[in-house]
Design an enzyme around this catalytic site. Structure first.
Site, PDB file in Angstrom:
ATOM      1  CG  ASN A  51      -2.068   0.982   1.084  1.00 21.93           C
ATOM      2  OD1 ASN A  51      -2.655   1.117   0.023  1.00 21.93           O
ATOM      3  ND2 ASN A  51      -2.361   1.698   2.153  1.00 21.93           N
ATOM      4  N   GLY A  53       2.694   4.331  -1.502  1.00 28.54           N
ATOM      5  CA  GLY A  53       2.589   5.001  -2.793  1.00 28.54           C
ATOM      6  C   GLY A  53       2.759   6.504  -2.659  1.00 28.54           C
ATOM      7  CG  LEU A  60       5.720  12.288 -20.815  1.00 24.94           C
ATOM      8  CD1 LEU A  60       6.389  11.598 -19.633  1.00 24.94           C
ATOM      9  CD2 LEU A  60       5.193  11.251 -21.802  1.00 24.94           C
ATOM     10  CB  ALA A  61       5.689  18.034 -22.452  1.00 28.89           C
ATOM     11  CG  ASN A 110      -5.911  11.455 -14.271  1.00 25.79           C
ATOM     12  OD1 ASN A 110      -6.787  11.975 -14.954  1.00 25.79           O
ATOM     13  ND2 ASN A 110      -5.636  11.860 -13.043  1.00 25.79           N
ATOM     14  CE1 TYR A 116      -0.275   6.844  -7.477  1.00 28.98           C
ATOM     15  CE2 TYR A 116      -2.116   6.868  -9.012  1.00 28.98           C
ATOM     16  CZ  TYR A 116      -1.595   6.558  -7.766  1.00 28.98           C
ATOM     17  OH  TYR A 116      -2.387   5.953  -6.811  1.00 28.98           O
ATOM     18  CE  LYS A 120      -0.397   3.091  -7.151  1.00 29.80           C
ATOM     19  NZ  LYS A 120      -0.180   2.226  -5.970  1.00 29.80           N
ATOM     20  CB  THR A 152      -8.051  10.524   0.379  1.00 24.29           C
ATOM     21  OG1 THR A 152      -7.426  11.051  -0.806  1.00 24.29           O
ATOM     22  CG2 THR A 152      -8.586   9.125   0.090  1.00 24.29           C
TER      23      THR A 152
END
Length: 211
Positions: A51, A53, A60-61, A110, A116, A120, A152
């Site tokens: 768990n 993370g 990305l650029a 995303n 990330y 994942k 969260t």
């Protein structure tokens, strides 16, 4: 039943007591992390929940290496190394369970979370690749939970428009709660799921992404 997460929390063994369990503070990315966890669990382990993370979001650029590498190291590489170490050491008992925490981002992607999402997606691939070997060689099942938008403290920091979009882009039109993810993880640890292996269960209210 003894359980340990990516930061090594165990019951009934050496360490610092916290709410009925014991904490083993360590750097999960360290080369000896798996050995230290195994040493702290001389009686073995029934359930391993991966768990740990982190996020370091950026498009990305504009993603420098110092934002990419830590996410892949914590979220994926450490999972592979420590899980292999615990299996090799025989720490996980036969009939034991490994439950990894994936993400809908690892399935559907995303914007702004390429690092990330990659980590994942790697967890999903790791679960599917490891499950047959862990079952035949160690008698251990390997599965994953893939949360969607969960309410969260981390998602509370997301801009309001994006939070509302996350809540509405599923059939239930609402965000999930941490307990939803916890209950699914607990089911994987329960005897009732003993025949389930190599599976990824989405906890996302039937998100419209990645369908």
């Amino acid at each position: 039943m003894a359980g340990v997460d990516g930061l090594a929390v165990a019951a009934g063994h050496r360490g610092r007591a916290v709410e009925g369990g014991l904490a083993l503070p360590l750097d999960i990315t360290a080369a000896d992390a798996g050995a230290r966890i195994a040493e702290a669990l001389p009686d073995g382990l029934d359930v391993l929940v991966r768990n740990a993370g982190i996020t370091r979001d950026r498009r990305l650029a504009r993603m420098p290496a110092e934002r990419w590498a830590p996410v892949l190291e914590v979220n994926l590489a450490s999972v592979l190394r420590t899980t292999d170490a615990l299996l090799a050491a025989g720490t996980l008992k036969r009939g034991g369970r490994i439950v990894a925490t994936g993400s809908l981002t690892g399935i559907a992607g995303n914007t702004g979370q390429t690092n990330y999402g990659a980590s994942k997606a790697g967890v999903v691939g790791l679960v599917r690749a490891l499950a047959p070997r862990a079952a035949t060689e160690h008698g251990v099942t390997v599965n994953a939970v893939a949360p969607g938008f969960i309410e969260t403290q981390m998602t509370a920091a997301v801009p309001l428009f994006l939070r509302e979009a996350g809540r509405r882009m599923n059939s239930l039109s609402q965000g999930g709660l941490p307990v939803d993810v916890a209950e699914t993880t607990a089911w994987f640890a329960h005897p009732a799921s003993g025949a389930v292996n190599g599976q990824v269960v989405r906890v996302c209210g039937q998100s419209l992404l990645g369908t």
